[in-house]
Design a protein around this motif. Structure first.
Motif, PDB file in Angstrom:
ATOM      1  N   SER A 127      65.571  41.002  67.352  1.00  0.00           N
ATOM      2  CA  SER A 127      65.165  42.377  67.662  1.00  0.00           C
ATOM      3  C   SER A 127      64.045  42.866  66.743  1.00  0.00           C
ATOM      4  O   SER A 127      63.309  43.765  67.117  1.00  0.00           O
ATOM      5  N   VAL A 128      63.923  42.264  65.570  1.00  0.00           N
ATOM      6  CA  VAL A 128      62.851  42.680  64.655  1.00  0.00           C
ATOM      7  C   VAL A 128      61.478  42.540  65.315  1.00  0.00           C
ATOM      8  O   VAL A 128      60.550  43.270  64.968  1.00  0.00           O
ATOM      9  N   CYS A 129      61.338  41.641  66.264  1.00  0.00           N
ATOM     10  CA  CYS A 129      60.083  41.527  67.013  1.00  0.00           C
ATOM     11  C   CYS A 129      60.264  41.948  68.472  1.00  0.00           C
ATOM     12  O   CYS A 129      59.443  42.648  69.037  1.00  0.00           O
ATOM     13  N   GLN A 133      59.393  39.430  85.177  1.00  0.00           N
ATOM     14  CA  GLN A 133      59.709  38.542  86.315  1.00  0.00           C
ATOM     15  C   GLN A 133      59.672  37.059  85.940  1.00  0.00           C
ATOM     16  O   GLN A 133      60.611  36.311  86.188  1.00  0.00           O
ATOM     17  N   ARG A 134      58.584  36.629  85.281  1.00  0.00           N
ATOM     18  CA  ARG A 134      58.432  35.209  84.950  1.00  0.00           C
ATOM     19  C   ARG A 134      59.602  34.715  84.104  1.00  0.00           C
ATOM     20  O   ARG A 134      60.158  33.649  84.363  1.00  0.00           O
ATOM     21  N   LEU A 135      60.012  35.516  83.111  1.00  0.00           N
ATOM     22  CA  LEU A 135      61.089  35.063  82.222  1.00  0.00           C
ATOM     23  C   LEU A 135      62.457  35.181  82.890  1.00  0.00           C
ATOM     24  O   LEU A 135      63.360  34.408  82.593  1.00  0.00           O
ATOM     25  N   VAL A 173      62.887  27.567  73.503  1.00  0.00           N
ATOM     26  CA  VAL A 173      61.993  28.443  72.729  1.00  0.00           C
ATOM     27  C   VAL A 173      62.597  28.684  71.339  1.00  0.00           C
ATOM     28  O   VAL A 173      61.919  28.578  70.323  1.00  0.00           O
ATOM     29  N   MET A 174      63.906  28.978  71.293  1.00  0.00           N
ATOM     30  CA  MET A 174      64.558  29.217  69.997  1.00  0.00           C
ATOM     31  C   MET A 174      64.603  27.956  69.141  1.00  0.00           C
ATOM     32  O   MET A 174      64.517  28.022  67.926  1.00  0.00           O
ATOM     33  N   THR A 175      64.764  26.807  69.800  1.00  0.00           N
ATOM     34  CA  THR A 175      64.926  25.549  69.071  1.00  0.00           C
ATOM     35  C   THR A 175      63.595  25.034  68.528  1.00  0.00           C
ATOM     36  O   THR A 175      63.512  24.595  67.389  1.00  0.00           O
ATOM     37  N   TYR A 215      73.195  36.299  76.018  1.00  0.00           N
ATOM     38  CA  TYR A 215      72.915  37.720  75.793  1.00  0.00           C
ATOM     39  C   TYR A 215      71.574  38.135  76.393  1.00  0.00           C
ATOM     40  O   TYR A 215      71.443  39.237  76.935  1.00  0.00           O
ATOM     41  N   ILE A 216      70.582  37.248  76.327  1.00  0.00           N
ATOM     42  CA  ILE A 216      69.278  37.564  76.952  1.00  0.00           C
ATOM     43  C   ILE A 216      69.471  37.766  78.454  1.00  0.00           C
ATOM     44  O   ILE A 216      68.895  38.676  79.058  1.00  0.00           O
ATOM     45  N   ARG A 217      70.332  36.928  79.069  1.00  0.00           N
ATOM     46  CA  ARG A 217      70.634  37.094  80.502  1.00  0.00           C
ATOM     47  C   ARG A 217      71.248  38.473  80.754  1.00  0.00           C
ATOM     48  O   ARG A 217      70.941  39.140  81.739  1.00  0.00           O
TER      49      ARG A 217
HETATM   50  C1  HEC Z   1      58.540  37.364  64.038  1.00  0.00           C
HETATM   51  C2  HEC Z   1      58.615  37.865  65.386  1.00  0.00           C
HETATM   52  C3  HEC Z   1      59.542  37.182  66.358  1.00  0.00           C
HETATM   53  C4  HEC Z   1      60.878  36.919  66.208  1.00  0.00           C
HETATM   54  C5  HEC Z   1      61.758  37.249  65.029  1.00  0.00           C
HETATM   55  C6  HEC Z   1      61.300  36.290  67.438  1.00  0.00           C
HETATM   56  N1  HEC Z   1      60.257  36.161  68.298  1.00  0.00           N
HETATM   57 FE1  HEC Z   1      60.313  35.443  70.170  1.00  0.00          FE
HETATM   58  N2  HEC Z   1      58.316  35.684  70.336  1.00  0.00           N
HETATM   59  C7  HEC Z   1      57.509  36.293  69.401  1.00  0.00           C
HETATM   60  C8  HEC Z   1      56.135  36.276  69.848  1.00  0.00           C
HETATM   61  C9  HEC Z   1      54.939  36.874  69.120  1.00  0.00           C
HETATM   62  C10 HEC Z   1      56.128  35.628  71.091  1.00  0.00           C
HETATM   63  C11 HEC Z   1      54.909  35.263  71.936  1.00  0.00           C
HETATM   64  C12 HEC Z   1      54.363  33.998  71.299  1.00  0.00           C
HETATM   65  C13 HEC Z   1      52.981  33.662  71.706  1.00  0.00           C
HETATM   66  O1  HEC Z   1      52.596  33.977  72.832  1.00  0.00           O
HETATM   67  O2  HEC Z   1      52.284  33.045  70.872  1.00  0.00           O
HETATM   68  C14 HEC Z   1      57.525  35.300  71.391  1.00  0.00           C
HETATM   69  C15 HEC Z   1      57.956  34.711  72.558  1.00  0.00           C
HETATM   70  C16 HEC Z   1      59.275  34.579  72.902  1.00  0.00           C
HETATM   71  C17 HEC Z   1      59.749  34.204  74.212  1.00  0.00           C
HETATM   72  C18 HEC Z   1      58.893  34.039  75.456  1.00  0.00           C
HETATM   73  C19 HEC Z   1      58.251  32.715  75.651  1.00  0.00           C
HETATM   74  C20 HEC Z   1      57.355  32.810  76.876  1.00  0.00           C
HETATM   75  O3  HEC Z   1      57.454  31.922  77.729  1.00  0.00           O
HETATM   76  O4  HEC Z   1      56.559  33.754  76.968  1.00  0.00           O
HETATM   77  C21 HEC Z   1      61.109  34.149  74.154  1.00  0.00           C
HETATM   78  C22 HEC Z   1      62.059  33.786  75.277  1.00  0.00           C
HETATM   79  C23 HEC Z   1      61.488  34.490  72.805  1.00  0.00           C
HETATM   80  N3  HEC Z   1      60.358  34.745  72.074  1.00  0.00           N
HETATM   81  C24 HEC Z   1      62.783  34.557  72.359  1.00  0.00           C
HETATM   82  C25 HEC Z   1      63.128  34.880  71.051  1.00  0.00           C
HETATM   83  C26 HEC Z   1      64.483  34.873  70.570  1.00  0.00           C
HETATM   84  C27 HEC Z   1      65.697  34.545  71.405  1.00  0.00           C
HETATM   85  C28 HEC Z   1      64.424  35.213  69.253  1.00  0.00           C
HETATM   86  C29 HEC Z   1      65.573  35.291  68.279  1.00  0.00           C
HETATM   87  C30 HEC Z   1      66.315  34.081  68.085  1.00  0.00           C
HETATM   88  C31 HEC Z   1      63.042  35.462  68.927  1.00  0.00           C
HETATM   89  N4  HEC Z   1      62.296  35.242  70.041  1.00  0.00           N
HETATM   90  C32 HEC Z   1      62.591  35.869  67.675  1.00  0.00           C
HETATM   91  C33 HEC Z   1      57.912  36.819  68.200  1.00  0.00           C
HETATM   92  C34 HEC Z   1      59.160  36.715  67.675  1.00  0.00           C
END
Ligand code: HEC
Length: 212
Positions: free
Chosen positions: A107-109, A134-136, A147-149, A173-175
């Motif tokens: 949630s921080v982002c 929609q895409r996601l 993505v998380m891994t 939870y995202i679902r």
């Molecule tokens: C520090 C900020 C940050 C955190 C914390 C973060 N994300 Fe992200 N996330 C991003 C950014 C920025 C993008 C887009 C990346 C890009 O386009 O380069 C993204 C993209 C994504 C996407 C979309 C990928 C796509 O196809 O567009 C998903 C799903 C996602 N994050 C899930 C998560 C989840 C689940 C977590 C927690 C476990 C998480 N993110 C934590 C910044 C963050």
């Protein structure tokens, strides 16, 4: 105090000191620390090298569904993988765990709704796409796990912070987040549909009534 007593006292103290001096602590015994140098083995290391291909207990990771969110062909899976021979069930407990981890790590982002306006983004970090776009929504579960891994673009991997079960809980939870923002009325329980129709009817009644 008589000289005899004083002498006995001194003697006792002496005996106690002698025993103190003899004490050997377990941590003082001769031993080698991990990675310490030693000339006992030819390669000069105290520790032996693990045989090639050694796997720590519980870390075999041969189940690609569970560990990578992919099938044998490398495509992301839909649905949930199995743990200990049973499919991961979508329970209230799992969703609460997912929510808890999401709030802490994502949630921080991504912000609490998944909208992408978390505090780090408001402070200037790249804005992620809304998780309910929609895409996601059309992406299979394994995609979010992946993505998380592995990380995605500027977003880093969360594999070290989130054990594999937790990553699947976050997927669930995202679902739930997506469903909470984009549900069809016909998909809601019938009582909720009725409530909605009542509220809609009440809202469209002539407002003039209220001014009597
Ligand atoms: C520090 C900020 C940050 C955190 C914390 C973060 N994300 Fe992200 N996330 C991003 C950014 C920025 C993008 C887009 C990346 C890009 O386009 O380069 C993204 C993209 C994504 C996407 C979309 C990928 C796509 O196809 O567009 C998903 C799903 C996602 N994050 C899930 C998560 C989840 C689940 C977590 C927690 C476990 C998480 N993110 C934590 C910044 C963050």
């Amino acid at each position: 105090m008589s000289t005899g007593e004083a002498f006995r006292g001194l003697l006792l103290a002496g005996v106690a000191l002698v025993f103190l001096g003899c004490r050997q602590d377990m941590h003082d015994q001769p031993k080698l620390q991990p990675l310490e140098a030693s000339d006992f083995f030819e390669n000069g290391m105290a520790s032996r090298q693990l045989p090639a291909g050694t796997v720590a207990r519980g870390q075999l990771r041969e189940d690609v569904h569970l560990w990578q969110g992919k099938d044998a062909g490398g495509n992301v899976i839909d649905g949930m993988p199995m743990i200990d021979g049973k499919p991961i069930e979508i329970t209230r407990e799992l969703l609460l765990r997912g929510q808890n981890r999401y709030e802490i790590f994502c949630s921080v982002c991504h912000d609490s709704t998944g909208g992408g306006r978390g505090m780090i983004v408001r402070r200037g970090f790249k804005q992620p796409p809304p998780l309910s776009e929609q895409r996601l929504r059309e992406m299979p579960n394994g995609y979010f796990f992946d993505v998380m891994t592995s990380g995605y673009g500027v977003m880093s991997s969360y594999a070290n912070q989130l054990p594999v079960e937790d990553r699947w809980a976050v997927v669930a939870y995202i679902r739930a987040l997506q469903a909470s923002q984009m549900s069809l009325l016909s998909e809601l329980p019938s009582e909720m549909q009725e409530q909605f129709h009542h509220a809609l009817a009440a809202a469209s009644e002539p407002a003039a009534e209220e001014h009597h």
